[in-house]
Scaffold this motif. Structure first.
Motif, PDB file in Angstrom:
ATOM      1  N   VAL A  68       0.802  -1.226   0.000  1.00  0.00           N
ATOM      2  CA  VAL A  68       0.000   0.000   0.000  1.00  0.00           C
ATOM      3  C   VAL A  68       0.835   1.276   0.000  1.00  0.00           C
ATOM      4  N   VAL A  71       3.210   6.128   2.598  1.00  0.00           N
ATOM      5  CA  VAL A  71       2.353   7.135   3.211  1.00  0.00           C
ATOM      6  C   VAL A  71       1.212   6.491   3.981  1.00  0.00           C
ATOM      7  N   ARG A  72       0.551   5.518   3.377  1.00  0.00           N
ATOM      8  CA  ARG A  72      -0.586   4.867   4.046  1.00  0.00           C
ATOM      9  C   ARG A  72      -0.123   4.079   5.278  1.00  0.00           C
ATOM     10  N   VAL A  73       0.983   3.388   5.164  1.00  0.00           N
ATOM     11  CA  VAL A  73       1.505   2.643   6.315  1.00  0.00           C
ATOM     12  C   VAL A  73       1.850   3.601   7.444  1.00  0.00           C
ATOM     13  N   ALA A  75       0.745   6.684   8.054  1.00  0.00           N
ATOM     14  CA  ALA A  75      -0.440   7.315   8.641  1.00  0.00           C
ATOM     15  C   ALA A  75      -1.245   6.329   9.489  1.00  0.00           C
ATOM     16  N   ALA A  76      -1.391   5.092   9.004  1.00  0.00           N
ATOM     17  CA  ALA A  76      -2.179   4.103   9.740  1.00  0.00           C
ATOM     18  C   ALA A  76      -1.515   3.748  11.070  1.00  0.00           C
ATOM     19  N   SER A  79      -1.814   6.619  13.600  1.00  0.00           N
ATOM     20  CA  SER A  79      -3.152   6.712  14.193  1.00  0.00           C
ATOM     21  C   SER A  79      -3.329   5.686  15.306  1.00  0.00           C
ATOM     22  N   THR A 114       9.877   2.905   8.061  1.00  0.00           N
ATOM     23  CA  THR A 114       9.396   3.831   7.042  1.00  0.00           C
ATOM     24  C   THR A 114      10.186   5.139   7.067  1.00  0.00           C
ATOM     25  N   LEU A 176       4.038  14.097   6.725  1.00  0.00           N
ATOM     26  CA  LEU A 176       3.089  13.779   5.659  1.00  0.00           C
ATOM     27  C   LEU A 176       2.809  14.974   4.753  1.00  0.00           C
TER      28      LEU A 176
END
Length: 413
Positions: A68, A71-73, A75-76, A79, A114, A176
């Motif tokens: 994925v 960025v998605r990793v 951000a997830a 959170s 990351t 981000l």
């Protein structure tokens, strides 16, 4: 260095805030666990959960990134970290804390991998060494700052859980929103463990023992302080002293290791660590001396970690360094995962100062094995070993490889 800061400041600021959050939760849970009435052994299980998750995360994050993207990793995982920091206070149950610590370790492992991929991609061959040094400094400053913030409110309340949650949420904003593009992920293959042990038995055994030392120092120190009756300011000073000692001692020990047989340095600093921790166990000194001994333990542990990686890579071709680093970090993670319950058991069997006994035994076994290797086998490295690099225990295999190459002056990708 100014050029490096101009290009990487969003990432460095984000990492600093993340480490403030991580440093606060590690110390705070040890204190809050005592307030909630959790036993020493229960807290040792809680603390081991982070290292279980961290080890698992180091294996799974590359897969998630390839599926994925960075960025998605990023951000997830961020959170999840922010949410869990709040849930600790909402669910004061040691089994729930253990599960949350596992998730926390998984998330921080992914965040580090990351971030280090991003840092590597945004640096040139000429600036990579400076960028990695700035990254390590940001981590250390963040953790030390966390110990100061522990004192701003009552650990029995909610505010000390809210602060790191907010800081972690803020940490992802500069990263981000940065204009720097997400990097292509470079997967690091691992060296067969049998081959890794054949290359450097001392490196493998030493890294396993250092996993135990780190999980005790950075997972169980606040648990020990709570059981020993220290105040919150005293616990924060003691934990902070461990990190300050590690920061101060890295460079002189690294300088010496580049100029003599690294096994002698490994043996010498391990003996110092063993003697310091044995003295703390036997004599139960006052708080000031305990803080000094804590600084010595941190000043031994951090350089030893970097020394063992550098020593192992002395016997490898440069193309194998990243794979070997991945194997060593896995061994270190296994040691960190199983050690908190052993530390907790010792604290219950021989008293609170069993914390220092565990550290003394780990340092002592490392010294004994280094001496055995020196007496039994000649130095095969020769007069000019590879370069020593300052390496954080949270660094990924990619960051370790790049740090060693930068320190060695290797300009190849």
């Amino acid at each position: 260095m100014l050029t490096v800061l101009r290009t990487t400041w969003p990432l460095l600021l984000g990492i600093l805030l993340l480490l403030v959050g991580n440093g606060m939760q590690g110390t705070l849970l040890g204190i809050r666990g005592g307030i909630e009435g959790f036993s020493t052994f229960q807290m040792s299980i809680v603390m081991s959960g982070y290292f279980v998750g961290f080890l698992f995360g180091s294996q799974m994050t590359p897969i998630m990134i390839r599926r994925v993207g960075h960025v998605r990793v990023f951000a997830a995982l961020g959170s999840l970290i922010s949410a869990i920091l709040i849930l600790y206070a909402a669910i004061p149950d040691w089994l729930a804390w253990t599960l949350m610590r596992m998730i926390m370790g998984f998330c921080f492992s992914g965040v580090y991998i990351t971030a280090e991929s991003w840092l590597n991609a945004s640096s040139t061959n000429e600036t990579r060494g400076q960028a990695l040094s700035a990254y390590m400094i940001a981590q250390m400053v963040g953790i030390i700052t966390a110990q100061i913030l522990i004192n701003v409110d009552d650990p029995a309340g909610y505010m000390l859980f809210v602060i790191p949650s907010v800081l972690v949420s803020l940490a992802f904003t500069p990263i981000l929103l940065s204009v720097a593009p997400a990097p292509a992920f470079a997967e690091v293959k691992r060296l067969n463990f049998r081959k890794l042990y054949e290359v450097s038995p001392l490196g493998v055994v030493g890294m396993f023992l250092m996993g135990g030392v780190f999980s005790a120092l950075f997972g169980m120190a606040s648990v020990w302080g709570t059981r020993a009756g220290l105040t919150v300011p005293q616990i924060s000073v003691f934990v902070g002293a461990i990190y300050v000692g590690g920061l101060v001692a890295q460079y002189p020990i690294g300088w010496a290791s580049d100029r003599m047989d690294r096994r002698k340095i490994i043996f010498a600093v391990s003996v110092v660590g063993a003697l310091a921790m044995f003295a703390a166990f036997v004599f139960s000194p006052g708080f000031f001396m305990l803080s000094v001994l804590g600084a010595i333990a941190g000043g031994v542990a951090n350089p030893l970690y970097s020394l063992l990686i550098a020593y192992t890579n002395d016997y490898l071709d440069k193309d194998d360094m990243a794979a070997a680093s991945g194997g060593l970090l896995f061994v270190n993670g296994v040691g960190a995962m199983i050690s908190p319950p052993i530390t907790g058991w010792l604290m219950e069997m021989v008293g609170t100062d069993g914390f220092f006994l565990f550290l003394a035994l780990n340092f002592g076994m490392g010294a004994a094995y280094a001496l055995y290797r020196m007496l039994r086998y000649p130095n095969r490295v020769g007069q000019f070993p590879g370069a020593y690099a300052v390496i954080s225990p949270s660094a990924s295999a990619l960051a370790v490889d790049k740090a060693l190459r930068a320190a060695d002056g290797d300009q190849r990708e």
